[in-house]
Design a protein around this motif. Structure first.
Motif, PDB file in Angstrom:
ATOM      1  N   SER A 158      69.911 -59.072 -80.854  1.00  0.00           N
ATOM      2  CA  SER A 158      68.936 -60.071 -81.284  1.00  0.00           C
ATOM      3  C   SER A 158      67.908 -60.370 -80.208  1.00  0.00           C
ATOM      4  N   SER A 159      67.966 -59.668 -79.064  1.00  0.00           N
ATOM      5  CA  SER A 159      67.036 -59.986 -77.981  1.00  0.00           C
ATOM      6  C   SER A 159      65.599 -59.665 -78.368  1.00  0.00           C
ATOM      7  N   ALA A 160      65.372 -58.574 -79.119  1.00  0.00           N
ATOM      8  CA  ALA A 160      64.003 -58.214 -79.501  1.00  0.00           C
ATOM      9  C   ALA A 160      63.407 -59.251 -80.435  1.00  0.00           C
ATOM     10  N   SER A 161      64.154 -59.606 -81.486  1.00  0.00           N
ATOM     11  CA  SER A 161      63.641 -60.596 -82.432  1.00  0.00           C
ATOM     12  C   SER A 161      63.592 -61.985 -81.805  1.00  0.00           C
ATOM     13  N   GLY A 162      64.615 -62.336 -81.035  1.00  0.00           N
ATOM     14  CA  GLY A 162      64.672 -63.666 -80.437  1.00  0.00           C
ATOM     15  C   GLY A 162      63.591 -63.918 -79.409  1.00  0.00           C
ATOM     16  N   MET A 163      63.409 -62.986 -78.487  1.00  0.00           N
ATOM     17  CA  MET A 163      62.413 -63.181 -77.437  1.00  0.00           C
ATOM     18  C   MET A 163      60.989 -63.075 -77.975  1.00  0.00           C
ATOM     19  N   SER A 164      60.772 -62.233 -78.976  1.00  0.00           N
ATOM     20  CA  SER A 164      59.423 -62.150 -79.538  1.00  0.00           C
ATOM     21  C   SER A 164      59.067 -63.433 -80.280  1.00  0.00           C
ATOM     22  N   ALA A 165      60.031 -64.018 -81.015  1.00  0.00           N
ATOM     23  CA  ALA A 165      59.772 -65.269 -81.723  1.00  0.00           C
ATOM     24  C   ALA A 165      59.490 -66.406 -80.739  1.00  0.00           C
ATOM     25  N   LEU A 166      60.243 -66.445 -79.636  1.00  0.00           N
ATOM     26  CA  LEU A 166      60.023 -67.483 -78.629  1.00  0.00           C
ATOM     27  C   LEU A 166      58.673 -67.304 -77.944  1.00  0.00           C
ATOM     28  N   SER A 182      53.029 -60.322 -76.951  1.00  0.00           N
ATOM     29  CA  SER A 182      53.783 -59.099 -76.699  1.00  0.00           C
ATOM     30  C   SER A 182      54.060 -58.941 -75.205  1.00  0.00           C
ATOM     31  N   PHE A 183      53.072 -59.256 -74.388  1.00  0.00           N
ATOM     32  CA  PHE A 183      53.205 -59.191 -72.932  1.00  0.00           C
ATOM     33  C   PHE A 183      54.333 -60.107 -72.454  1.00  0.00           C
ATOM     34  N   LEU A 184      54.356 -61.350 -72.947  1.00  0.00           N
ATOM     35  CA  LEU A 184      55.400 -62.291 -72.538  1.00  0.00           C
ATOM     36  C   LEU A 184      56.760 -61.868 -73.073  1.00  0.00           C
ATOM     37  N   ALA A 185      56.800 -61.427 -74.332  1.00  0.00           N
ATOM     38  CA  ALA A 185      58.070 -61.000 -74.927  1.00  0.00           C
ATOM     39  C   ALA A 185      58.705 -59.886 -74.101  1.00  0.00           C
ATOM     40  N   ARG A 186      57.882 -58.972 -73.594  1.00  0.00           N
ATOM     41  CA  ARG A 186      58.369 -57.868 -72.762  1.00  0.00           C
ATOM     42  C   ARG A 186      59.089 -58.370 -71.530  1.00  0.00           C
ATOM     43  N   GLY A 220      60.842 -60.987 -71.362  1.00  0.00           N
ATOM     44  CA  GLY A 220      62.146 -61.508 -71.763  1.00  0.00           C
ATOM     45  C   GLY A 220      63.110 -60.402 -72.124  1.00  0.00           C
ATOM     46  N   SER A 221      62.615 -59.434 -72.883  1.00  0.00           N
ATOM     47  CA  SER A 221      63.404 -58.270 -73.288  1.00  0.00           C
ATOM     48  C   SER A 221      62.421 -57.158 -73.592  1.00  0.00           C
ATOM     49  N   GLY A 222      62.561 -56.029 -72.922  1.00  0.00           N
ATOM     50  CA  GLY A 222      61.559 -54.974 -73.034  1.00  0.00           C
ATOM     51  C   GLY A 222      61.192 -54.633 -74.466  1.00  0.00           C
ATOM     52  N   SER A 223      62.190 -54.363 -75.302  1.00  0.00           N
ATOM     53  CA  SER A 223      61.912 -53.930 -76.665  1.00  0.00           C
ATOM     54  C   SER A 223      61.316 -55.042 -77.526  1.00  0.00           C
ATOM     55  N   ALA A 224      61.384 -56.298 -77.060  1.00  0.00           N
ATOM     56  CA  ALA A 224      60.820 -57.410 -77.836  1.00  0.00           C
ATOM     57  C   ALA A 224      59.313 -57.276 -78.008  1.00  0.00           C
ATOM     58  N   CYS A 225      58.659 -56.570 -77.083  1.00  0.00           N
ATOM     59  CA  CYS A 225      57.205 -56.424 -77.194  1.00  0.00           C
ATOM     60  C   CYS A 225      56.823 -55.572 -78.392  1.00  0.00           C
ATOM     61  N   ARG A 226      57.776 -54.843 -78.984  1.00  0.00           N
ATOM     62  CA  ARG A 226      57.487 -54.012 -80.144  1.00  0.00           C
ATOM     63  C   ARG A 226      57.733 -54.751 -81.456  1.00  0.00           C
ATOM     64  N   SER A 227      58.055 -56.046 -81.394  1.00  0.00           N
ATOM     65  CA  SER A 227      58.396 -56.796 -82.602  1.00  0.00           C
ATOM     66  C   SER A 227      57.299 -57.770 -83.024  1.00  0.00           C
ATOM     67  N   ILE A 228      56.117 -57.657 -82.460  1.00  0.00           N
ATOM     68  CA  ILE A 228      55.066 -58.643 -82.734  1.00  0.00           C
ATOM     69  C   ILE A 228      54.247 -58.290 -83.964  1.00  0.00           C
ATOM     70  N   GLN A 229      53.645 -57.111 -83.994  1.00  0.00           N
ATOM     71  CA  GLN A 229      52.736 -56.712 -85.063  1.00  0.00           C
ATOM     72  C   GLN A 229      52.948 -55.256 -85.442  1.00  0.00           C
ATOM     73  N   GLY A 230      52.800 -54.947 -86.717  1.00  0.00           N
ATOM     74  CA  GLY A 230      52.722 -53.560 -87.145  1.00  0.00           C
ATOM     75  C   GLY A 230      54.016 -52.981 -87.660  1.00  0.00           C
TER      76      GLY A 230
END
Length: 363
Positions: free
Chosen positions: A128-136, A161-165, A167-177
């Motif tokens: 849940s780190s990708a979804s959690g950190m991107s939402a935060l 996306s920059f900030l999410a990265r 928190g968790s690297g893969s979180a930056c891929r959960s923002i758009q698209g």
């Protein structure tokens, strides 16, 4: 862009209170990110399908500290998961705040209350780190946009996306698209090590609403964390060749996404999954995250594909669970195979039905 471009350049306004909520999905990498440099910079580029059903919903409330409350001295927040206060989650968020304070200098001026919940069970074995950190991250940048209403939408999503990265690297891929690239690649315009970007080139209609049935083989906590695994790539004997391979595979996927050649897609996606785990098994110290039932499922998929010619394939994250990927047009016959032959290898026959989604949404 450079990292310093995400430091606010003008004086920010103030608000007394604020509240925002975002829903952000997980993602599944097709070309894997494994190995990182300082400040969460990836050692190789990656590309992922954004998922639709595996999501985290996060709300963020803030109240401006009074002058008598040691404003600016410390981060002040409470964190609730599924409605319950979670003190054991707070250290990770505190570390995240420390990493991003340079880019969000207002964080110590407010008290925050964070509520988070997942659409999938926390113990399901789905990270849940990708979804959690991107939402935060999206919630934090939404507060910043209230402090700086002139922020453009493009800068908003890049900064999130920059900030999410961080928190968790893969979180930056959960923002758009639907398809998101993270990491610089010579043949993908706009690609960056600092944030994820929506894949900018042509994508064949066969990849529309691509299906991902996630087979929950093992719901336990991993014996080796992803962070430790990434660090073991620093002195890995095969690291440099692996990084080159990721670049080559991403180059090959450009043509595949355009043509819709599923045989070539399957070859690359499965090769990437097995290479990821080969890196784990050949590191020092070495480790194995796959389970016997992971291998049983893989062999069943190979046999079914050979017998039927249907375009079914698997991929793996850094764990034992299997993501079964296939086109929507083949959903009925492939899902019947999953029900009849694969669920028996899952923990209590559990699985998650998912598909390609569009990214985060503000609630």
């Amino acid at each position: 862009m450079q990292a310093q471009d995400f430091i606010p350049q003008s004086k920010l306004g103030t608000i007394d209170t604020g509240k925002v909520a975002w829903q952000s999905p997980s993602n599944i990498a097709l070309v894997k990110y494994w190995g990182k440099k300082e400040n969460q910079i990836p050692a190789n580029p990656s590309i992922s399908f954004t998922l639709n059903n595996c999501k985290t919903t996060t709300s963020l409330e803030c109240t401006r500290k009074k002058d008598s409350e040691n404003k600016g001295d410390f981060f002040d927040f409470e964190f609730y998961f599924e409605g319950k206060k979670k003190e054991d989650f707070k250290p990770k968020i505190y570390t995240f705040f420390e990493r991003i304070e340079k880019y969000c200098p207002y964080l110590k001026e407010y008290k925050f209350t964070i509520h988070s919940k997942n659409s999938f069970p926390h113990s399901s074995g789905i990270a849940s780190s990708a979804s959690g950190m991107s939402a935060l991250a999206l919630s934090i940048v939404s507060i910043e946009k209230e402090l700086n209403p002139t922020m453009s939408d493009a800068h908003f999503y890049r900064k999130a996306s920059f900030l999410a990265r961080l928190g968790s690297g893969s979180a930056c891929r959960s923002i758009q698209g639907k398809l998101v690239v993270w990491g610089e690649h010579a043949e993908i315009e706009g690609s960056s090590n600092l944030y994820g970007v929506e894949y900018p080139n042509e994508v064949h209609q066969v990849f529309e609403n691509y299906q991902d049935t996630i087979l929950l083989v093992d719901k336990g906590e991993k014996k080796v964390s992803s962070s430790v695994g990434h660090d073991l790539m620093h002195n890995h004997p095969f690291a440099e060749e692996r990084f080159k391979q990721a670049h080559r595979n991403l180059t090959a996927l450009r043509a595949i996404f355009s043509s819709g050649n599923l045989n070539e897609f399957i070859e690359i996606v499965e090769n990437e999954a097995l290479t990821l785990h080969a890196m784990m098994m050949s590191s020092n110290p070495y480790f194995i995250l796959m389970k016997p039932n992971t291998l049983e499922i893989i062999n069943k998929i190979w046999a079914f594909r050979e017998a039927t010619g249907l375009p079914i394939c698997f991929t793996l994250d850094a764990g034992a669970n299997v993501h079964v990927l296939y086109p929507e047009k083949n959903k009925i016959e492939i899902f019947q195979f999953i029900e009849n032959e694969l669920l028996t290898y899952c923990d209590k026959n559990q699985f998650i039905s998912d598909s390609v989604g569009f990214g985060s949404i503000r609630l």
